[in-house]
Design an enzyme around this catalytic site. Sequence first.
Site, PDB file in Angstrom:
ATOM      1  N   ASP A 140       0.841  -1.193   0.000  1.00  0.00           N
ATOM      2  CA  ASP A 140       0.000   0.000   0.000  1.00  0.00           C
ATOM      3  C   ASP A 140       0.885   1.256   0.000  1.00  0.00           C
ATOM      4  OD1 ASP A 140      -2.250   1.542   0.123  1.00  0.00           O
ATOM      5  OD2 ASP A 140      -3.055   0.627   1.945  1.00  0.00           O
ATOM      6  N   ASP A 201     -10.582   2.805  -3.332  1.00  0.00           N
ATOM      7  CA  ASP A 201     -11.023   1.579  -2.662  1.00  0.00           C
ATOM      8  C   ASP A 201     -12.505   1.322  -2.933  1.00  0.00           C
ATOM      9  OD1 ASP A 201      -8.526   1.713  -1.571  1.00  0.00           O
ATOM     10  OD2 ASP A 201      -9.202   1.967   0.509  1.00  0.00           O
TER      11      ASP A 201
HETATM   12  O1  A2G Z   1      -5.582   0.728   2.955  1.00  0.00           O
HETATM   13  C1  A2G Z   1      -5.766   1.370   1.689  1.00  0.00           C
HETATM   14  O2  A2G Z   1      -6.888   2.179   1.704  1.00  0.00           O
HETATM   15  C2  A2G Z   1      -5.837   0.300   0.612  1.00  0.00           C
HETATM   16  N1  A2G Z   1      -5.956   0.947  -0.706  1.00  0.00           N
HETATM   17  C3  A2G Z   1      -6.992  -0.632   0.940  1.00  0.00           C
HETATM   18  O3  A2G Z   1      -7.124  -1.612  -0.064  1.00  0.00           O
HETATM   19  C4  A2G Z   1      -6.746  -1.292   2.277  1.00  0.00           C
HETATM   20  O4  A2G Z   1      -5.598  -2.121   2.187  1.00  0.00           O
HETATM   21  C5  A2G Z   1      -6.553  -0.221   3.361  1.00  0.00           C
HETATM   22  C6  A2G Z   1      -6.061  -0.820   4.679  1.00  0.00           C
HETATM   23  O5  A2G Z   1      -5.800   0.164   5.622  1.00  0.00           O
HETATM   24  C7  A2G Z   1      -5.050   0.751  -1.682  1.00  0.00           C
HETATM   25  O6  A2G Z   1      -4.178  -0.086  -1.600  1.00  0.00           O
HETATM   26  C8  A2G Z   1      -5.165   1.614  -2.891  1.00  0.00           C
END
Ligand code: A2G
Length: 394
Positions: A140, A201
């Site tokens: 992330d 997301d």
């Molecule tokens: O953190 C981000 O918002 C992630 N988004 C989501 O999928 C999730 O892992 C979250 C956890 O805190 C992306 O990876 C774009």
Amino acid sequence: LDNGLALKPPMGWMSWERFRCITDCQLYPDECISENLFRRHADLLVSEGYADAGYEYIIIDDCWLEKDRDNRTQKLVPDKKRFPSGLNALSDHIHNKGLKFGLYQDYGTNTCAGYPGVIKHMKLDAQTFAEWDVDYVKLDGCYANISDMATGYPEFGRLLNETGRPMVYSCSWPAYQEEAGEMPDYESLKKHCNLWRNWDDIDDSLESLMQIMDYFAKNQDRIQPHGGPGHWNDPDMLLLGNYGLSYDQSKLQMAIWAIMAAPLIMSNDLAAVRPEIKDILQNREVIAVNQDELGIQGLRVLTRNQIEVWRRPITPVTKSGHHSYAVAFVSRRDDGAPYRIPFTAKDLKLTNPKGYRVQDLYDASNKLGVFQSESQFITRVNPNGVTFYKFTAL
Ligand code: A2G
């Protein structure tokens, strides 16, 4: 990323969309981010038939870490209360089921939920992942400088590679660039990542699903060419089996994810998925479209009367070079009744002179026969629903 992995869109299960950052195991013993949750879902993936249908990865998302690294070694430490047996025991359990093990981390100083990120310990963390027998890494991009990502993400990928353990590399880097109004470098993404999150997301609602579909359709000319075997665009998790989507809307997401060659990563409570939704998730014909070996991502090709036509070239291809196609008709109408609409072969850009054998991918009993280029194709789509067909070139 040319590491021999993810030659088809990855399929599996990930905790985030459904279980978020639930850490209170006293209050929510079956839902908290803990080894029990992942063991239970590895077991269910197999016992409920998902593994046979192709779902393979069990992926831990955010909130699995202690707030601090180990004082002495600086290694990452899984939450001691929630993962008391450690990640090796968990990954063994997952591997013994014939499945693969995925883990979330963050390129920045912290994960999005505030746990320690990799930035100052990239080499150590890559090695630790290999020690834990990780097969899939989601990296992330919270709490990081967006301008560092173009070098930082490839660097972490190189460190993963240098461990010698094959790991699928999922990058969230373009989603952060898009958010900041920067144009992602897709050539670099293709080279350094097996899949990447292009945008926002997903949340458990039709509205969120439609926003993601619209984003991918509006930007398809610059996104679609970069998807393919080993390097996929990722519109985020499947919502099926949760609270937000109706039966028809569930079919809709599954069909469009098949058209988009999207990773099929569920995020639901596999013990609570109703049988009719499970049938959609395990629909072999729809999964075969998603996993088609050509790996060509589909496009939204037409919209008429709020009926969208999404189309993906698939196998078999005729000797004269005509593709077969998966075609989804998506209704954006909410006027309360199935909507009947005819299309010509020209509308659908189906040009094989010998025509196509048509199969209804959600209803095998619907016998449609052969479609010739001079005939009309009539479909009837439920409000906020989909009809989904395979046109096999003859
Ligand atoms: O953190 C981000 O918002 C992630 N988004 C989501 O999928 C999730 O892992 C979250 C956890 O805190 C992306 O990876 C774009």
